[in-house]
Scaffold this active site. Structure first.
Site, PDB file in Angstrom:
ATOM      1  N   HIS A   8      -1.444   6.762   2.382  1.00  0.00           N
ATOM      2  CA  HIS A   8      -1.408   5.613   3.660  1.00  0.00           C
ATOM      3  C   HIS A   8      -1.886   6.129   4.650  1.00  0.00           C
ATOM      4  CE1 HIS A   8      -0.518   1.662   4.822  1.00  0.00           C
ATOM      5  NE2 HIS A   8       0.487   1.939   5.840  1.00  0.00           N
ATOM      6  N   CYS A  55       0.813  -1.179   0.104  1.00  0.00           N
ATOM      7  CA  CYS A  55      -0.293   0.062   0.113  1.00  0.00           C
ATOM      8  C   CYS A  55       0.960   1.388  -0.203  1.00  0.00           C
ATOM      9  CB  CYS A  55      -0.955   0.013   1.328  1.00  0.00           C
ATOM     10  SG  CYS A  55      -2.030  -1.408   1.289  1.00  0.00           S
TER      11      CYS A  55
END
Length: 465
Positions: A126, A72
């Site tokens: 994130h 991610c």
């Protein structure tokens, strides 16, 4: 109900101005977490995604789109900066976004500097302080909470899967609108409605948590996927022991999953994809109601792919196989000429930055590593990129979440081949022919018949740094 954190002042929307017909288009930027291409829109025979199907009918489906880092944080930093990870310096989950990019103008910030109202709803960067990027946004609406409260769980399955990574799933009694992703979809739709009819364009980024584990969604989505509808990968479990050591993204579980456990996990993952599709449908209803398709660019993509037991028992992400590196990508632009078409040309997520600038009539910033693929929206067969590049960082131990980088794996994908080196080849080399082996099961790297191909791809891999 998970805790929802609202950052920014929604009252500022009174000054948010969508666009007049003659001005620049709006941008609706939709990102999902851990979603592979097991979608009806990409030809999956089981997974239902009617709203993404509808977007594909309006826009273009990219059959060969690739993440630069299949995990991610580094993936999102790369695509939002328009730079390869070698230039962002972000290889792991633990390096904050601007550690090596203090002066970079990220994608949403670039639109903000060029007269757009920029709004984040959900997970775009994130999660967490240091990873979010307040200077990118006029308004931030963050949500937190991947795991549902116990009182909302009807049925739960907790599979003893790969070490260091959860694989549990749950059937919830929660209504869609009371889930974090349901909140995100409805809040974003409300922002479109509150801002409609004004002159200033909006860049609205909407980030959904699912299908990231835990695979916990309202019951009626799981009911769509009975176990008998789930086909398991046919690769024998022995194959996992044959792949080169660097290719393993985690320590396998002590015992392989049973077929029942595999089906439960896959069904819950499929249900999560369908759940996200339903939330995306809320956004599309707002575009319909406000007649915004005529002046809004819509981008949908996943931040990286995901394994579901293929390769003899590979799960999760952060590998350099196709299932981890490839992402679903659909793009719609009001002025595109090839609506409803697909393309097999190679594109990369870092190409989104220059593409959106190009489609919006903004000058493409200098110094980006990506290439605008706007021409493909008019001509999907146009000759294009020769290669797409993906890398992963490995620590000293087999673990998806390396804190310290011991070595890198680098992979290059052409329209026919995938070539991968682990630690400059010291920990293994892989070569797969997608023309005859789309599942990447036969490693040809040591086959003398392919020595010339290997050398050519080795040289091509060096160009992607």
């Amino acid at each position: 109900m998970n805790k929802l954190v609202l950052v920014g002042c929604l009252a500022a929307l009174a000054a948010t101005l969508l666009q007049a017909p003659e001005s620049r288009p709006n941008v609706l930027f939709i990102v999902t977490d851990d979603m592979n291409d097991d979608l009806e829109s990409f030809g999956h025979p089981v997974v239902r995604t009617p709203h993404l199907d509808r977007l594909a009918q309006r826009g273009m489906r990219f059959e060969r789109a690739y993440s630069q880092v299949p995990i991610c944080n580094p993936s999102r930093v790369s695509l939002l900066a328009g730079l390869r990870p070698e230039h962002t310096g972000v290889y792991t989950l633990y390096t904050p976004t601007r550690t090596h990019l203090p002066d970079a103008v990220m994608l949403p910030e670039y639109f903000r500097k060029n007269g757009y109202m920029t709004v984040q709803v959900g997970k775009v960067y994130h999660t967490g302080d240091g990873f979010e990027d307040p200077q990118s946004w006029d308004i931030e609406i963050r949500e937190f909470g991947k795991s549902p409260p116990d009182e909302e769980i009807l049925v739960k399955g907790d599979v003893a899967g790969p070490r260091s990574h959860t694989m549990w799933w749950a059937s919830l009694k929660t209504a869609d609108q009371d889930t974090p992703d349901g909140f995100v979809a409805r809040k974003a739709a409300g922002i479109l409605k509150d801002a409609a009819g004004q002159e200033k364009p909006i860049f609205l980024a909407v980030g959904f948590r699912r299908p990231h584990a835990p695979f916990a969604v309202p019951k009626h989505y799981l009911d769509m996927y009975p176990q008998e509808s789930i086909e398991l990968p046919e690769t024998p479990e022995s194959h996992l022991k044959q792949i080169v050591p660097g290719a393993l993204n985690y320590a396998p579980p002590p015992e392989p999953l049973t077929d029942r456990e595999k089906r439960e996990v896959i069904a819950a993952y499929y249900a999560s994809n369908t759940f996200v599709d339903a939330q995306i449908g809320i956004l599309f209803e707002a575009l319909d109601e406000l007649d915004l398709w005529r002046n809004t660019i819509v981008v949908f993509f996943g931040d990286h792919g995901y394994h579901l037991g293929d390769h003899g028992g590979l799960w999760h992400k952060n590998s350099l196989f196709e299932r981890s590196a490839r992402v679903p990508l659909i793009v719609y632009s009001p002025k595109m000429k090839a609506s409803g078409k697909s393309t097999r040309r190679l594109v990369e997520l870092l190409d989104l930055y220059p593409t959106l600038a190009d489609l919006s009539g903004l000058p493409v910033p200098e110094g980006l590593d990506g290439l605008s693929f706007a021409p493909l929206l008019d001509d999907p067969a146009k000759p294009w990129k020769r290669a797409a590049y993906t890398l992963v960082a490995r620590g000293q131990e087999i673990n998806e979440h390396a804190r310290e980088v011991a070595y890198l794996g680098r992979s290059v994908r052409t329209e026919r081949w995938r070539y991968t080196e682990w630690d400059e080849g010291r920990r293994g080399v892989e070569l797969y022919d997608h023309q005859t082996d789309p599942g990447e099961l036969a490693n040809l790297a040591q086959d003398p018949d392919f020595a010339e191909v290997r050398q050519e791809l080795k040289e091509l891999l060096q160009l992607g740094r």
